[in-house]
Design a protein around this motif. Structure first.
Motif, PDB file in Angstrom:
ATOM      1  N   ALA A  46       0.832  -1.203   0.000  1.00 11.33           N
ATOM      2  CA  ALA A  46       0.000   0.000   0.000  1.00 11.33           C
ATOM      3  C   ALA A  46       0.867   1.255   0.000  1.00 11.33           C
ATOM      4  N   ARG A  47       2.059   1.154   0.577  1.00  8.89           N
ATOM      5  CA  ARG A  47       2.970   2.296   0.623  1.00  8.89           C
ATOM      6  C   ARG A  47       4.004   2.236  -0.498  1.00  8.89           C
ATOM      7  N   TYR A  48       4.479   1.039  -0.799  1.00  5.13           N
ATOM      8  CA  TYR A  48       5.571   0.885  -1.756  1.00  5.13           C
ATOM      9  C   TYR A  48       5.109   1.092  -3.195  1.00  5.13           C
ATOM     10  N   LEU A  49       3.990   0.486  -3.574  1.00  9.17           N
ATOM     11  CA  LEU A  49       3.586   0.493  -4.976  1.00  9.17           C
ATOM     12  C   LEU A  49       3.326   1.893  -5.545  1.00  9.17           C
ATOM     13  N   PRO A  50       2.634   2.793  -4.835  1.00  5.77           N
ATOM     14  CA  PRO A  50       2.428   4.125  -5.412  1.00  5.77           C
ATOM     15  C   PRO A  50       3.738   4.853  -5.715  1.00  5.77           C
ATOM     16  N   HIS A  51       4.730   4.681  -4.815  1.00  9.08           N
ATOM     17  CA  HIS A  51       6.012   5.337  -5.057  1.00  9.08           C
ATOM     18  C   HIS A  51       6.759   4.672  -6.199  1.00  9.08           C
ATOM     19  N   SER A  52       6.628   3.357  -6.318  1.00  8.74           N
ATOM     20  CA  SER A  52       7.249   2.647  -7.429  1.00  8.74           C
ATOM     21  C   SER A  52       6.677   3.109  -8.759  1.00  8.74           C
ATOM     22  N   VAL A  53       5.367   3.271  -8.820  1.00  9.71           N
ATOM     23  CA  VAL A  53       4.707   3.748 -10.040  1.00  9.71           C
ATOM     24  C   VAL A  53       5.146   5.178 -10.355  1.00  9.71           C
TER      25      VAL A  53
END
Length: 383
Positions: free
Chosen positions: A336-343
């Motif tokens: 929930a925290r990692y994926l938005p920043h990865s995108v």
């Protein structure tokens, strides 16, 4: 433009007030004003210009989204570059056009964690509305650093530190020129009660000199020349005693900027995440920008005595400076925290997104040349 979102009654009233003000200015000037004068009023007219009124400009609810709004990793990565250079100066960071204050907050948090805080973080901004948002953001995010942050209403007489501008150059009023047998200067007039273009002979010596260097590929070729950009860089160079200038913006070298295929120029409006070709659409409610001619920026800096440290794509700069390390420091087991920043990082560095169109240029004076952001992929030879 029926496909665009309708403004509120209040917003429409602001735009109509600005239109009347612009029309009055045109009338007082004899029926015509140069396009930079119109663009300055549309963006900065007190109380109703785009950056001077209270509309929500940034983020998903605004008109456009900048890199700092997408992920704090952008600011943390810039902070890595700043941390390398700051000890070689008197320790001040100067940020122009600080938006909502998110970039300042992200950088200060990162510099604090790294033990590399500036002596002072000075913000220079023309928008009273955005300044209030910046103060609220920084008070919420870094209240313990309040004594290091200040807002300036004018450029200091001397600069000793790091100057940062993210999407600042593109927002400066630009000249529009159009070739119909000879170069002519575009401006704004009033026709049938509405704002409209009118072209006139170029009566500005500096603009005429720069236009004469261009070879128009076909009749009707329209493009921009930003004399404001060049004056801004020269002014910074005059006042920079020691330190660095670092600008991130979208644009091209001269050979690409004035390419025959770009025959309609780069001027564009941003309204509620839509692009608009008509610069007279809802003045005061729409952002206006033009791409940056980085060859002109480089020449302005070097001719004013600055060292051109590097010029590269945003993708190369961010990867060189450590954005992948910043991403890896996040916990991938917390999607929930990692994926938005990865995108977001993917958008920032992808050639199909912002990675190639956005460029980074750096100048220095009495400061080291080996900046981590330009360690590979430098494109100064293309300017």
């Amino acid at each position: 433009m029926s496909h665009l979102p309708e403004p509120s009654v209040e917003a429409l009233a602001v735009s109509r007030t600005l239109c009347r003000r612009i029309a009055q200015t045109i009338g007082d000037a004899g029926g015509w004003i140069p396009f930079p004068h119109y663009m300055e009023m549309a963006l900065y007219s007190p109380g109703c210009g785009y950056y001077a009124a209270g509309s929500h400009k940034l983020g998903s609810a605004g008109d456009f989204t900048t890199a700092p709004e997408m992920t704090p990793l952008f600011g943390r990565t810039l902070a890595r570059q700043v941390a390398q250079l700051l000890p070689e100066t008197a320790g001040t960071i100067y940020e122009f056009g600080a938006g909502s204050g998110i970039l300042a907050a992200d950088m200060l948090e990162a510099l604090d964690a790294a033990g590399s805080l500036p002596e002072r973080y000075a913000i220079i901004d023309l928008s009273a509305d955005l300044i209030e948002r910046q103060k609220a953001t920084l008070a919420r995010r870094v209240p313990h650093l309040a004594d290091r942050i200040q807002w300036l209403d004018a450029l200091p007489d001397r600069l000793d530190g790091i100057v940062i501008g993210n999407e600042v150059l593109d927002a400066m009023p630009c000249e529009l020129i159009r070739h119909e047998g000879t170069w002519r200067r575009r401006g704004a007039t009033v026709k049938d009660g509405a704002l409209a273009f009118e072209d006139r002979p170029i009566d500005d010596a500096g603009l005429a000199e720069r236009a004469a260097r261009l070879v128009p590929p076909l009749p009707g070729y329209t493009t921009e020349i930003s004399l404001a950009n060049l004056a801004f860089i020269r002014t910074l160079a005059d006042r920079l005693e020691r330190g660095a200038l670092l600008f991130v913006d979208y644009g091209f070298p001269e050979s690409e900027y004035y390419h025959p295929q770009r025959h309609m120029g780069t001027l564009i409006g941003h309204y509620r995440h839509h692009t608009v070709d008509d610069p007279f659409f809802l003045p005061g409610l729409m952002d206006l920008t033009c791409h940056v001619d980085f060859t002109a920026i480089a020449l302005a800096g070097t001719e004013a005595g600055l060292d051109l440290i590097g010029y590269t794509t945003q993708a190369h700069f961010l990867v060189n400076a450590g954005i992948t390390e910043e991403l890896q420091a996040l916990d991938p087991n917390d999607p929930a925290r990692y994926l938005p920043h990865s995108v977001a990082v993917q958008r920032l560095v992808s050639p199909a997104e912002m990675g190639e169109l956005f460029k980074v240029i750096g100048f220095g004076r009495k400061i080291g040349f080996d900046w981590i952001g330009f360690a590979s992929g430098d494109r100064c030879h293309m300017l």
